[in-house]
Motif scaffolding. Structure first.
Motif, mmCIF file in Angstrom:
data_model
loop_
_atom_site.group_PDB
_atom_site.id
_atom_site.type_symbol
_atom_site.label_atom_id
_atom_site.label_comp_id
_atom_site.label_asym_id
_atom_site.label_seq_id
_atom_site.Cartn_x
_atom_site.Cartn_y
_atom_site.Cartn_z
ATOM 1 N N ALA A 424 0.828 -1.204 0.000
ATOM 2 C CA ALA A 424 0.000 0.000 0.000
ATOM 3 C C ALA A 424 0.865 1.258 0.000
ATOM 4 O O ALA A 424 0.549 2.236 -0.669
ATOM 5 N N SER A 427 2.053 2.124 -3.494
ATOM 6 C CA SER A 427 1.036 2.866 -4.241
ATOM 7 C C SER A 427 0.947 4.285 -3.722
ATOM 8 O O SER A 427 0.783 5.220 -4.493
ATOM 9 N N PHE A 428 1.055 4.436 -2.416
ATOM 10 C CA PHE A 428 0.933 5.761 -1.818
ATOM 11 C C PHE A 428 1.977 6.708 -2.393
ATOM 12 O O PHE A 428 1.670 7.823 -2.786
ATOM 13 N N VAL A 429 3.228 6.274 -2.448
ATOM 14 C CA VAL A 429 4.291 7.201 -2.850
ATOM 15 C C VAL A 429 4.484 7.278 -4.363
ATOM 16 O O VAL A 429 5.158 8.173 -4.844
ATOM 17 N N LYS A 433 1.294 7.030 -9.874
ATOM 18 C CA LYS A 433 0.003 6.614 -9.317
ATOM 19 C C LYS A 433 -0.364 5.189 -9.709
ATOM 20 O O LYS A 433 -1.523 4.873 -9.982
ATOM 21 N N MET A 434 0.651 4.344 -9.755
ATOM 22 C CA MET A 434 0.425 2.932 -10.084
ATOM 23 C C MET A 434 -0.351 2.256 -8.957
ATOM 24 O O MET A 434 -0.144 2.554 -7.785
ATOM 25 N N ASP A 435 -1.192 1.311 -9.341
ATOM 26 C CA ASP A 435 -1.944 0.540 -8.355
ATOM 27 C C ASP A 435 -1.145 -0.723 -8.032
ATOM 28 O O ASP A 435 -1.435 -1.798 -8.537
#
Lengths: 452, 402
Positions: A424, A427-429, A433-435
């Motif tokens: 997670a 994805s956050f950093v 904005k990759m999942d």
């Protein structure tokens, strides 16, 4: 164990450590909330059920039953896409009839057979609280795990602190631990935070288990990290994982012999009014409306069942879930700011030093919103994700292997020892904005389908 | 601002699926997100995201490119005014002359490359990647100020299309697009990009300053006659360590911008965007190779082999190349250990090409392109080692339990 890599998300709105009992709700809903599970409904609309009566079962494992938390009548059975069961709604009746389950004293549990404990867990559906690695599915009773990891800490914002939840339930917690020791031939590992603010002896001096302390930023509280550092998994190994707060419920079932119909959860986040942030105890399946009414801030809010890093967005007309112990509310961030890419970034949280907040903003708490803070782009930067996964894993290459559908390579790179939630922070950093969580999830599903 | 946003949104439906201008959505997206932060929310999990996006990342790289760009402009004008003996040239005159020389090159690069980038995004139906803002500026900075503008157009087109888009666009390219474009020009039109005469514009060869040859320090060092001392040869040609570090001399536009590029490096590293491992690795590589060559017997090899490490560092485009070109995250090695190897190898190759290959005065471009090609292989071995290390780790934990 000191974990260095990672990041504590500085989300504002932490819950106060006081437990509030909500009034018993007459209408409740039980959701089919297990991914990959095919449910077979055992009741019809209008049927009378007791507390602990079977509502639906697992098609593949018919012994595994999911039960009604309340006595009453079945009001509605709702299906979702592809005729999969969505939820069963129960209207509570006046009489409080309940099914009974075998009851044991905590000490007896040290000697009860594995089969008997599993029987209770299967018949009550509480086995749903125990997950099996790899793949994080409901534990398979036919498998004897090599060890069981009890998660007694949580570094994601915000989940119940075990030390708070265990107050007054010390006996149940220990009973749950005792039961776990019967389910594995190996060890039961209880992983707790090194620096708890108000430690409970029931946790720090729990008996019959190996206690490990972890310190450091999130995800030092994730079970994958614990497993990796204490008893790492080979691809063929199976390990069970259970949250400490859920173990209290399991203990309650085994001691009292009745279905534990309540659920402890935190209500927190910047979208919750300050005075309402706290711990709540409510009946399983209580409508969210009853929980959230007059407790939310104005404006459009996103309600997350679980924590903001791993939970799922739910709608306000849904209900408290059986297996989740947090409700986090954060504002939807749809506002558009002029020339945002040019701003110095003093009021936008970033770990990156390309914004001023990356230099000065780490100490304060932030009212984070759901804003993507950017748009989807190609994957460009490298080596960033590794700073947020404190396991011996090269995240860039794991992601690439999954995207290339190279499952063998993904296994060699260690995907089986992980859960999507461990990524997670990646994805956050991610500036593109990759999942990443979604990619890992897809990889795990692909491997599960193909077989290892 | 509300008004502007409203105007934007009023026309948004035209670009959305089903709208008349659906095909131009990437252009709309680029325009809207340029003016306003996007309204997108995280689909979750996770439901919160960091403030950094690729736009900001690339803007930071542009910010880091500003010092060498400004210096390059000033230097081009300064060289012109000095060499052509423009009377009473002031600072402002240098700047204006530099703008006249350099701005058309930058503009052509941005316009031609930008149009191609947009065209590919429209065909491929994906958003316009901000990475082009960097490529479009990096490319002109590697060219001599005298380059014909049509060659700029051809070069950037080659870089964008062959260097990037045929591999699938941003994020998929093997080679650095800016350097690919430059390498194309270098081999296709060597007359306009190599030799001694292209680095400074000469208005009228009858009026140049006395003693002007146009040779760069690298050309001087490579041509040092046998038996001489290379540092002496350089000094006689007017190149001392400090003058070369200062960079007021002929060269590609930002090639001589040693100190401004170092400022850029500080910005990139401080902001956490540039890969410092590659930069430091490059310096180590240059040092290793230079020291090794220094050990060769001076009387049997060319004097160039005796050039000290710190001279190599300030000559040509070592600093500019290591800071801005080698660190391109897409074409560089992706693993941490790989970045060290990649950087060191680039440094070694730069010096080796300079000293050992008489055909190319400068080795930076070729060293980086060569290592771009090698980067996946380096990463492959690093990943294999990592997998072995993982296995050993799991095994060691098992033993300790028994």
């Amino acid at each position: 164990m000191q974990i260095k890599k990672g990041l504590d998300i500085p989300l504002s709105g932490a819950p106060k450590p006081e437990i509030i009992d909500l009034p018993e709700s007459s209408t409740v809903a039980v959701y089919q909330e297990y991914e990959g599970l095919k449910a077979k409904v055992r009741v019809k609309e209008g049927d009378t059920v007791k507390q602990g009566s079977v509502l639906f079962i697992n098609k593949k494992q018919p012994d595994l039953c999911f039960c009604s938390p309340v006595a009453g009548t079945v009001k509605a059975i709702e299906y979702g896409p592809r005729r999969a069961l969505y939820r069963v709604i129960i209207e509570g009746g006046s009489k409080n009839e309940e099914e009974s389950f075998p009851s044991y004293t905590p000490d007896q549990l040290r000697g009860v057979s594995r089969a008997d404990i599993l029987k209770s867990l299967l018949a009550s559906g509480l086995l749903g609280l125990i997950r099996q690695r790899p793949f994080s599915r409901i534990a398979d009773p036919d498998v004897t795990p090599k060890s069981i990891f009890v998660n007694g800490m949580n570094t994601a914002p915000f989940s119940p602190d075990l030390h708070v939840a265990v107050q007054g339930r010390e006996k149940e917690f220990q009973a749950g631990l005792n039961a776990m020791t019967r389910l594995t031939d190996g060890d039961v590992h209880l992983c707790i935070a090194r620096d708890a603010s108000a430690p409970s002896k029931a946790v720090t001096e729990a008996a019959h288990v190996n206690i490990h302390t972890f310190a450091g930023p999130h995800p030092s509280g994730n079970s994958s990290v614990h497993i990796h550092h204490i008893d790492p998994m080979e691809p063929t190994d199976q390990v069970w994982v259970v949250k400490g707060v859920d173990l209290i419920r399991i203990g309650e079932l085994l001691i009292a012999g009745r279905y534990p119909d309540t659920q402890l959860f935190t209500l927190a986040g910047p979208g919750v009014k300050e005075e309402a942030r706290g711990y709540y105890r409510a009946r399983i399946g209580t409508p969210l409306e009853a929980v959230l009414k007059d407790r939310l801030q104005d404006g459009e809010q996103r309600i997350v069942s679980g924590n903001v890093l791993a939970g799922a967005a739910v709608k306000a007309d849904e209900h408290v879930r059986f297996a989740e112990s947090a409700l986090t509310v954060i504002p939807e961030g749809r506002e558009q700011y002029f020339m945002g890419w040019l701003a110095p970034g003093i009021n936008k949280f970033s770990v990156s030093r390309a914004y001023l907040s990356g230099w000065f903003g780490h100490k304060r708490k932030w009212d984070l919103t759901t804003s993507l803070n950017g748009s989807y782009r190609s994957m460009v930067l490298t080596g960033l994700y590794d700073k947020y996964v404190p396991m011996n894993i090269m995240v860039d290459y794991l992601v690439r292997a999954v995207l290339a559908h190279d499952t063998d390579e993904a296994i060699r790179l260690g995907i089986l020892g992980t859960d999507p939630e461990d990524f997670a922070l990646c994805s956050f950093v991610c500036p593109s904005k990759m999942d990443i969580c979604g990619v890992i999830k897809q990889g795990l599903e692909e491997i599960e389908k193909e077989g290892i | 601002m509300k008004f502007l946003l409203k105007q934007l949104h009023k026309n948004k439906h035209l670009f959305e699926p089903g709208g008349k201008l659906e095909i131009l959505y990437p252009l709309y997206e680029a325009q809207e997100t340029f003016m306003f932060t996007p309204a997108d929310t995280a689909k979750g999990p996770p439901h919160v995201r960091d403030g950094l996006d690729l736009k900001r990342t690339m803007i930071t790289v542009i910010l880091a490119l500003i010092p060498p760009t400004l210096f390059g402009i000033y230097n081009a004008g300064h060289q012109y005014n000095v060499v052509n003996q423009v009377p009473d040239a002031t600072f402002m005159m240098h700047v204006i002359q530099g703008l006249i020389l350099v701005m058309p090159i930058i503009l052509v690069s941005y316009i031609v490359g930008g149009l191609l980038e947009v065209a590919f995004c429209i065909i491929r139906k994906h958003e316009i990647n901000e990475g082009f803002l960097v490529t479009g500026l990096l490319f002109p900075l590697t060219l001599p100020p005298t380059i014909p503008l049509w060659q700029v157009a051809v070069g950037i087109a080659f870089g964008v299309v062959i260097g990037k888009e045929i591999f699938g666009g941003t994020g998929f390219n093997v080679l650095n697009p800016a350097l690919t474009g430059r390498a194309f020009l270098f081999f296709a039109y060597p007359v306009q990009i190599s030799g001694d005469q292209v680095w400074t514009k000469v208005a009228d060869s009858a009026h140049v300053i006395e003693g002007f040859t146009g040779a760069t320090p690298l050309a001087v060092a490579a041509a040092a006659p046998a038996g001489t001392h290379v540092v002496e040869t350089l000094r006689e040609a007017g190149f001392t360590l400090s003058s070369m570090a200062g960079g007021l001399m002929g060269g590609s536009i930002a090639e001589t911008a040693v100190i401004p590029s170092l400022i850029g490096a500080v910005i990139l590293i401080a902001m956490g965007i540039g890969a410092w491992r590659i930069m430091v690795g490059g310096v180590i590589g240059v040092a290793l190779c230079a020291f090794a060559l220094n050990l060769l017997p001076a009387d049997q090899f060319s004097p160039f082999t005796q050039l000290p490490f710190h001279y190599h560092m300030v000559m040509g485009s070592v600093v500019f190349g290591l800071v801005y070109m080698a660190t391109d995250p897409v074409s560089a090695a992706a693993t941490q250990r790989g970045k060290w190897i990649y950087g060191i190898m680039i440094g070694i190759l730069i010096v080796l090409i300079r000293v050992a290959n008489p055909a190319y005065a400068e080795g930076v471009m070729l060293a980086i392109l060569f290592m771009n090609v090698m980067a996946p292989m380096i990463d492959h071995y690093v990943v294999e080692a990592h997998i072995r290390n993982r296995k050993a780790y799991i095994k060691s934990r098992k033993v300790s339990h028994a």
